[in-house]
Write an enzyme that holds these catalytic residues in place. Structure first.
Site, PDB file in Angstrom:
ATOM      1  N   SER A   1      26.147  82.428  -0.563  1.00 19.19           N
ATOM      2  CA  SER A   1      26.893  81.620  -1.534  1.00 19.19           C
ATOM      3  C   SER A   1      26.649  82.159  -2.935  1.00 19.19           C
ATOM      4  O   SER A   1      25.509  82.188  -3.406  1.00 19.19           O
ATOM      5  CB  SER A   1      26.432  80.165  -1.473  1.00 19.19           C
TER       6      SER A   1
ATOM      7  N   HIS B   1      30.650  83.209   0.511  1.00 19.71           N
ATOM      8  CA  HIS B   1      30.928  81.773   0.368  1.00 19.71           C
ATOM      9  C   HIS B   1      31.082  81.444  -1.125  1.00 19.71           C
ATOM     10  O   HIS B   1      30.230  81.811  -1.939  1.00 19.71           O
ATOM     11  CB  HIS B   1      29.765  80.988   0.980  1.00 19.71           C
TER      12      HIS B   1
ATOM     13  N   ASP C   1      31.711  78.374  -3.809  1.00 20.66           N
ATOM     14  CA  ASP C   1      31.631  76.929  -3.979  1.00 20.66           C
ATOM     15  C   ASP C   1      32.438  76.475  -5.189  1.00 20.66           C
ATOM     16  O   ASP C   1      32.082  76.751  -6.333  1.00 20.66           O
ATOM     17  CB  ASP C   1      30.166  76.512  -4.154  1.00 20.66           C
TER      18      ASP C   1
ATOM     19  N   MET D   1      33.728  73.451  -7.417  1.00 21.82           N
ATOM     20  CA  MET D   1      33.345  72.069  -7.755  1.00 21.82           C
ATOM     21  C   MET D   1      34.130  71.618  -8.984  1.00 21.82           C
ATOM     22  O   MET D   1      34.270  72.385  -9.946  1.00 21.82           O
ATOM     23  CB  MET D   1      31.848  72.008  -8.054  1.00 21.82           C
TER      24      MET D   1
ATOM     25  N   HIS E   1      34.947  76.978  -0.370  1.00 23.08           N
ATOM     26  CA  HIS E   1      34.540  75.605  -0.047  1.00 23.08           C
ATOM     27  C   HIS E   1      34.964  74.713  -1.209  1.00 23.08           C
ATOM     28  O   HIS E   1      34.360  74.765  -2.281  1.00 23.08           O
ATOM     29  CB  HIS E   1      33.013  75.617   0.151  1.00 23.08           C
TER      30      HIS E   1
ATOM     31  N   MET F   1      34.959  71.572  -3.052  1.00 22.32           N
ATOM     32  CA  MET F   1      34.301  70.276  -3.280  1.00 22.32           C
ATOM     33  C   MET F   1      35.024  69.621  -4.444  1.00 22.32           C
ATOM     34  O   MET F   1      34.518  69.564  -5.573  1.00 22.32           O
ATOM     35  CB  MET F   1      32.808  70.494  -3.574  1.00 22.32           C
TER      36      MET F   1
ATOM     37  N   MET G   1      27.392  69.701   5.991  1.00 23.15           N
ATOM     38  CA  MET G   1      26.568  69.804   4.778  1.00 23.15           C
ATOM     39  C   MET G   1      25.144  69.367   5.116  1.00 23.15           C
ATOM     40  O   MET G   1      24.931  68.261   5.626  1.00 23.15           O
ATOM     41  CB  MET G   1      27.123  68.901   3.662  1.00 23.15           C
TER      42      MET G   1
ATOM     43  N   PHE H   1      24.910  71.229  -5.870  1.00 19.94           N
ATOM     44  CA  PHE H   1      23.950  72.163  -6.473  1.00 19.94           C
ATOM     45  C   PHE H   1      23.352  73.079  -5.418  1.00 19.94           C
ATOM     46  O   PHE H   1      23.200  72.672  -4.263  1.00 19.94           O
ATOM     47  CB  PHE H   1      22.823  71.395  -7.177  1.00 19.94           C
ATOM     48  N   GLY H   2      22.985  74.281  -5.827  1.00 17.11           N
ATOM     49  CA  GLY H   2      22.249  75.176  -4.953  1.00 17.11           C
ATOM     50  C   GLY H   2      20.764  74.849  -5.018  1.00 17.11           C
ATOM     51  O   GLY H   2      20.311  74.074  -5.874  1.00 17.11           O
TER      52      GLY H   2
ATOM     53  N   ASP I   1      25.637  74.324   5.649  1.00 13.61           N
ATOM     54  CA  ASP I   1      25.680  74.674   4.236  1.00 13.61           C
ATOM     55  C   ASP I   1      24.686  73.817   3.462  1.00 13.61           C
ATOM     56  O   ASP I   1      24.869  72.602   3.354  1.00 13.61           O
ATOM     57  CB  ASP I   1      27.106  74.452   3.718  1.00 13.61           C
TER      58      ASP I   1
ATOM     59  N   GLY J   1      20.408  74.510   1.750  1.00 12.57           N
ATOM     60  CA  GLY J   1      18.981  74.577   2.080  1.00 12.57           C
ATOM     61  C   GLY J   1      18.641  75.505   3.231  1.00 12.57           C
ATOM     62  O   GLY J   1      17.590  75.364   3.857  1.00 12.57           O
TER      63      GLY J   1
END
Ligand code: DX5
Ligand code: ZN
Length: 225
Positions: free
Chosen positions: A7, A32, A34, A36, A65, A67, A136, A142-143, A174, A176
């Site tokens: 990501s 990936h 993200d 947002m 992705h 969001m 998820m 947040f990463g 996705d 952690g």
């Protein structure tokens, strides 16, 4: 075969092209991305112009992705910017079936993502319409957050539904994912691992981060219930 999708949320945004190319060089399977909107999640990140810029630096599938609170108007712009796979959140789509069909009609692979509190049954009736289900394993936004181990049971349940239906969608986890949690996800049935922090913030660099993940899952197999 387990796919790894770094990501770019945890990459150096001032050097994104180079960071994407490095992940490809190190053997990443997908990239990936993200997206947002500051509404569906409390963070604001990437728009279609950034996807278009990344597109020039890699041949890998771009796994976008979304969001966002209202994904429908964004599907075409992201597709035209070079997204190959587009996932929307079930929680954001009152007409999920129609949204997934729109993604497919535009020539991209549709995916559906589930927030941690969302039960697997929420996507049961679209499993025939998706190429990816994204579980998820953090609250999105947040990463670098901690993996929610409670989600492994959801992965197992969706993997069982996949088997029962004879479906072939990818089961992506996705949030952690690192060398400790990746084998747990694979044993529960994941086929794609998204990894931001553990790849892009690895102390020895991107290639070392990817190698650590590959090594960690090399012997892991889905455990049959
Ligand atoms: C979370 C994003 C993830 C995130 C993963 O909101 O959807 O893709 O970047 O990052 P790590 O692997 O650092 O949890
Ligand atoms: Zn993501």
């Amino acid at each position: 075969m387990i796919r790894i999708a770094p990501s770019v949320l945890s990459a150096d945004f001032a050097r994104l092209g180079d960071q994407v190319a490095q992940a490809e060089e190190a053997g990443a399977d997908w990239i990936h991305v993200d997206v947002m909107d500051g509404r569906f999640v409390p963070n604001l990140t990437i728009g279609p112009v950034v996807v278009e810029a990344i597109r020039r630096y890699t041949q890998l599938p771009l796994d976008v992705h979304l969001m966002v609170a209202d994904p429908d108007p964004l599907i075409r712009p992201f597709r035209e910017s070079g997204a190959d796979r587009i996932s929307v959140h079930v929680e954001a789509c009152p007409h999920l079936h129609r949204t997934l069909a729109r993604i497919r009609d535009l020539g991209a692979s549709p995916g559906v993502a589930l927030n941690p509190h969302t039960p697997p049954e929420a996507v049961e009736w679209v499993l025939a319409d998706v190429d990816t289900v994204v579980v998820m394993t953090v609250d999105p936004g947040f990463g670098g957050q901690a993996f929610l181990a409670g989600m492994l049971d959801k992965v197992r349940r969706i993997r069982a539904l996949r088997g029962a239906r004879g479906a072939t969608f990818e089961l992506e986890v996705d949030g952690g994912v690192d060398a400790r949690t990746a084998p747990l996800a694979v044993e529960a049935g994941a086929t794609v691992l998204v990894a931001g922090h553990s790849v892009y913030q690895h102390p020895e660099g991107i290639a070392a981060g990817l190698a650590a993940l590959r090594n960690a899952v090399s012997a892991a197999r889905p455990t049959r219930a």
